[in-house]
Write a protein that holds these residues in place. Structure first.
Motif, PDB file in Angstrom:
ATOM      1  N   ALA A 171       0.829  -1.207   0.000  1.00  0.00           N
ATOM      2  CA  ALA A 171       0.000   0.000   0.000  1.00  0.00           C
ATOM      3  C   ALA A 171       0.862   1.254   0.000  1.00  0.00           C
ATOM      4  O   ALA A 171       0.566   2.228  -0.718  1.00  0.00           O
ATOM      5  CB  ALA A 171      -0.926  -0.013   1.210  1.00  0.00           C
ATOM      6  N   CYS A 172       1.943   1.256   0.765  1.00  0.00           N
ATOM      7  CA  CYS A 172       2.839   2.416   0.785  1.00  0.00           C
ATOM      8  C   CYS A 172       3.499   2.633  -0.581  1.00  0.00           C
ATOM      9  O   CYS A 172       3.639   3.774  -1.046  1.00  0.00           O
ATOM     10  CB  CYS A 172       3.894   2.237   1.868  1.00  0.00           C
ATOM     11  N   LEU A 173       3.901   1.530  -1.229  1.00  0.00           N
ATOM     12  CA  LEU A 173       4.514   1.665  -2.551  1.00  0.00           C
ATOM     13  C   LEU A 173       3.521   2.208  -3.578  1.00  0.00           C
ATOM     14  O   LEU A 173       3.864   3.076  -4.397  1.00  0.00           O
ATOM     15  CB  LEU A 173       5.058   0.309  -3.005  1.00  0.00           C
ATOM     16  N   SER A 174       2.299   1.703  -3.536  1.00  0.00           N
ATOM     17  CA  SER A 174       1.284   2.192  -4.490  1.00  0.00           C
ATOM     18  C   SER A 174       0.961   3.659  -4.247  1.00  0.00           C
ATOM     19  O   SER A 174       0.836   4.451  -5.204  1.00  0.00           O
ATOM     20  CB  SER A 174       0.013   1.347  -4.378  1.00  0.00           C
ATOM     21  N   LEU A 175       0.840   4.043  -2.988  1.00  0.00           N
ATOM     22  CA  LEU A 175       0.553   5.444  -2.686  1.00  0.00           C
ATOM     23  C   LEU A 175       1.717   6.348  -3.095  1.00  0.00           C
ATOM     24  O   LEU A 175       1.511   7.433  -3.650  1.00  0.00           O
ATOM     25  CB  LEU A 175       0.261   5.604  -1.193  1.00  0.00           C
ATOM     26  N   THR A 176       2.944   5.898  -2.826  1.00  0.00           N
ATOM     27  CA  THR A 176       4.104   6.701  -3.215  1.00  0.00           C
ATOM     28  C   THR A 176       4.204   6.835  -4.732  1.00  0.00           C
ATOM     29  O   THR A 176       4.476   7.921  -5.262  1.00  0.00           O
ATOM     30  CB  THR A 176       5.386   6.081  -2.653  1.00  0.00           C
ATOM     31  N   GLY A 177       3.995   5.721  -5.450  1.00  0.00           N
ATOM     32  CA  GLY A 177       4.023   5.787  -6.905  1.00  0.00           C
ATOM     33  C   GLY A 177       2.945   6.696  -7.466  1.00  0.00           C
ATOM     34  O   GLY A 177       3.191   7.462  -8.410  1.00  0.00           O
TER      35      GLY A 177
END
Length: 246
Positions: A171-177
Motif C-alpha cells: 500500500a505504501c509503494l502504491s501510494l508513493t508511486g
C-alpha cells in the motif's frame, strides 16, 4: 528528460505495489497462531488467509484447505476479499492508463490527452493503495481486539501474519508511486496544437530578379527599317504632291 525519469520512477513504484498486493492477497499468512498462556504446543501452527486455511507441522508438511462456502465466511473476511480484489483490478487499470500517458511511450505523442492520462493512472494507483491499506488496517484491528479479549480462549487467538505486513508495504509503494506520478503530471501544460489562420493573406513569392535579369526590350533590326512605306508627310516633303495628280 527529468520529468520522464520521475514518471518512470512513479510507475515502477506502482508496479511494485501491485505485485505485492497480488502476493499478499494470495498468501494464507494473514493470521497465525499465537502461543500464549497454556497454548505452547509448537508442533503445529495454524494460519488463516482470505482464501484458505493452512496447518504447518514441525516435520515441514503444509496442509491447506480452501474455504468451501462463501456465504458461511465472516463478514470481515468477505469484505477483505472484495477490497483486495478491487485493489488488484484498480492497479491493473492504473498500469495500463499510466503506460499510455507517460512521455516515454509513443501513444498520442504530442496530443493534449497525454498529460490527463498519466494523471488518471496516478489517481488509480492512489485508489488501489488506499483499498489495500484499508483492508490490512481492518484486519490488524480485528486481530488486536481478539488478542486482548479476556473472554476469548487462548487457543483461538491469532497474531498478525506476514501477509498483513506485506500488504502495508504494498500500500505504501502504491501510494508513493501515485503521488510521484501526480507530481510529475500536474505541472505539465498540454501543448496546444498549431493553428493556421486561413484569413491571413499569404505573402507573394520572392522575386528572382537578382538571379535572372529581365530580358532586354525588343528592337527591330536595322535592315527592316527601310522596307516600311514612307508616310504621306515624307512624300510631300520630297517634292511629290497628291494635288498635282488629282
Amino acid at each position: 528528460m527529468a520529468r520522464m525519469a520521475v514518471q518512470l520512477l512513479g510507475f515502477f513504484l506502482g508496479l511494485l505495489g501491485f505485485a505485492g498486493t497480488v502476493v499478499a492477497t494470495l498468501l494464507p499468512h494473514w493470521r497465525s497462531t499465537a502461543y500464549v498462556g497454556a497454548n505452547i504446543i509448537t508442533a503445529t501452527a495454524y494460519m488463516k488467509g482470505l482464501w484458505m486455511e493452512c496447518v504447518w507441522h514441525s516435520t515441514g508438511i503444509y496442509q491447506c484447505e480452501l474455504y468451501r462456502s462463501l456465504l458461511a465466511l465472516p463478514h470481515d473476511l468477505q469484505a477483505a476479499r472484495v477490497l483486495m480484489v478491487l485493489s488488484c483490478i484498480t492497479s491493473v487499470l492504473a498500469s495500463l492508463v499510466s503506460v499510455m500517458g507517460m512521455k516515454c511511450t509513443r501513444f498520442a505523442r504530442g496530443s493534449p490527452v497525454k498529460s490527463p492520462l498519466a494523471l488518471s493512472g496516478a489517481i488509480c494507483f492512489l485508489c488501489a493503495g488506499l483499498l489495500c491499506l484499508v483492508t490490512v488496517s481492518w484486519t490488524t484491528n480485528d486481530v488486536i481486539v481478539d488478542f486482548y479479549d479476556p473472554f476469548l480462549h487462548s487457543g483461538m487467538k491469532y497474531e498478525i501474519g506476514l501477509a498483513v505486513y506485506l500488504g502495508y508495504a504494498s500500500a505504501c509503494l502504491s501510494l508513493t508511486g501515485g503521488l510521484v506520478l501526480c507530481w510529475s503530471s500536474s505541472g505539465e501544460r498540454p501543448s496546444a496544437p498549431l493553428r493556421v489562420d486561413r484569413n491571413e493573406a499569404t505573402s507573394p513569392p520572392p522575386a528572382f530578379n537578382h538571379i535572372y535579369p529581365p530580358a532586354p526590350l525588343y528592337r527591330p533590326p536595322e535592315a527592316l527599317k527601310d522596307n516600311r512605306a514612307p508616310p504621306l508627310s515624307s512624300l510631300s516633303g520630297s517634292g511629290y504632291r497628291l494635288n498635282n495628280y488629282v
